[in-house]
Design an enzyme around this catalytic site. Sequence first.
Site, PDB file in Angstrom:
ATOM      1  N   ASN A   2       0.795  -1.168  -0.095  1.00 19.10           N
ATOM      2  CA  ASN A   2       0.018  -0.223  -0.027  1.00 19.10           C
ATOM      3  C   ASN A   2       1.041   1.273   0.183  1.00 19.10           C
ATOM      4  O   ASN A   2       1.606   1.459   0.779  1.00 19.10           O
ATOM      5  CB  ASN A   2      -0.826  -0.047   1.337  1.00 19.10           C
ATOM      6  CG  ASN A   2      -1.627   1.318   1.567  1.00 19.10           C
ATOM      7  OD1 ASN A   2      -1.933   1.897   0.581  1.00 19.10           O
ATOM      8  ND2 ASN A   2      -1.888   1.364   2.716  1.00 19.10           N
ATOM      9  N   CYS A   3       0.976   2.160  -1.045  1.00 18.29           N
ATOM     10  CA  CYS A   3       1.701   3.137  -0.998  1.00 18.29           C
ATOM     11  C   CYS A   3       0.794   4.550  -1.596  1.00 18.29           C
ATOM     12  O   CYS A   3       1.322   5.211  -2.251  1.00 18.29           O
ATOM     13  CB  CYS A   3       3.175   2.943  -1.716  1.00 18.29           C
ATOM     14  SG  CYS A   3       2.760   2.477  -3.427  1.00 18.29           S
TER      15      CYS A   3
END
Lengths: 122, 428
Positions: free
Chosen positions: B241-242
């Site tokens: 997740n970024c």
Amino acid sequence: MKEIIITNNPLVKEELEKIIEVEYYNTDYMEILKKVRDRIHKGHKLLTHPLSGSVKPNETPYKSIMVSMDKGDLDTDSLITIENSIHTAKKFIEDLKTPDWSEEILFDFQTIDLTLIKNAIK
Amino acid sequence: MNLELGNIFIKDVKFGEDTKVENGTLIVNKEELISLISEDEHLKSVDVELAKPGDSIRITPVKDVIEPRVKVDGPGGIFPGVLSKVDTVGTGKTNVLKGAAVVTTGKIVGFQEGIIDMTGPGADYTPFSKLNNVVLICEPKDDLKQHEHEKAVRMAGLKAARYFGEVAKDIKPDEVKSYESLPLLKSVEKYPELPKVAYVQMLQSQGLLHDTYVYGVDAKKTLSTLIGPTEIMDGAIISGNCVSACDKNTTYHHLNNPVIHDLFDKHGKEFNFVGMIITNENVYLADKERSSNWAAKLAEYLGVDGVIISQEGFGNPDTDLIMNCKKIEEKGIKTVIVTDEYAGRDGASQPLADADPKANAVVTGGNANEVIKLPPMDKIIGHIEPVDSIAGGFDGSLEKDGSIVVELQAITGATNELGFNKLSAKGY
């Protein structure tokens, strides 16, 4: 249950219209939320969360939302969710407008929006 | 399920001939590391830089931060289902290079997010400015699709963390901490007088740049389930997740989840920490209903008196959070929710996109819309161009002298929803 995707993302139209009903509008993020709200008032049920993704409403210009094709009585849960989403999106857009992105960045936003809605197709 | 974490304190990092730990310094053989990471055919080039506390360095865009760990004793290896076999981890002994981290950077999309300043006012907002960071700069092969690019950089970070962890295998730790998780009935028997508490961790699971993996499984394809809190310490959960730098949980956050650590600290004293539930945050509303139903059902099955629920991400996870809270409260179980706020630049607006009167005990990680000016740094590691298009930034964010005016949401970990930060608010 049959579904419709309401979107302003040309990539969603291009990639998904062969497998699902897609209504494409050349408009902005907020207008898509409002179109979905109007559909809910007509008895369609909201199927995906309008604030899908962590990309902010004043960051991405694209939004794709899935509603039911069938109509029934007004679904109040759907209405509350879309109204809360409109309220949240407004808060962002009023503080800061969405920038004029380069073509390359627009394509990245389209791709993210596409993967979010694609994951909701059952 | 008992786990001993052996912390080896790392106070410095430098390049050298052999990768090893010597008197609290992590020495990095740069060429060896580059050749390990370059094995991935999707990457065109890999470079390595070091960033230490106090350095005039800005790392951006940050994809993930990972703490090097290694299994010393007990089944399985670190990052099970991803780098190691899918053995159940969380028992035995694990060594940790405490004070060191691998940071991955690379522009996967044009609006890539995340800033870590190693000094100045921005450094106060991110826990990663206090670490001795080995930064991987991974550039993709031409025309690599975003999905493959994300995976290549994700795997690069994990591989580098394992590589450093391996050198800690035979080192005697400076500090050993023990975590005991008993089977439910035994735990209840051991502390019959204490209130029973569980932890519900919500995992981001929506699509590209919004994913989390549990034992290698994409969390969006999972049902809410039970997991041992010590399994998390061995890397059972990793981040893909970024987006939303301030409130995404990096792999470092998962490994060091402060909710778990605080629950263990008070376990057997103030309450009985009996278990942990993980649940996802999907886009499809029926998935949200199903996952929150299952989280509530599992909490009821555990027979707990209270739960702590932590969130990840902005916007639609607020709905998952409120569903979890409401449904668990309806089972007669008290809840405390941990979240952060998008309350507008003045902090006066409704902070979440959903609400319910039952959500009456809230811990906040701060207001991500708050504006901050970050002065220029002598050195940039990564790409500075995305700063003009970063979340919480805007056209013109990047000033001529290199300073940046941004909302806190641009800073990695600034308003973390596990509470791994310093911002909060108190009601009196």
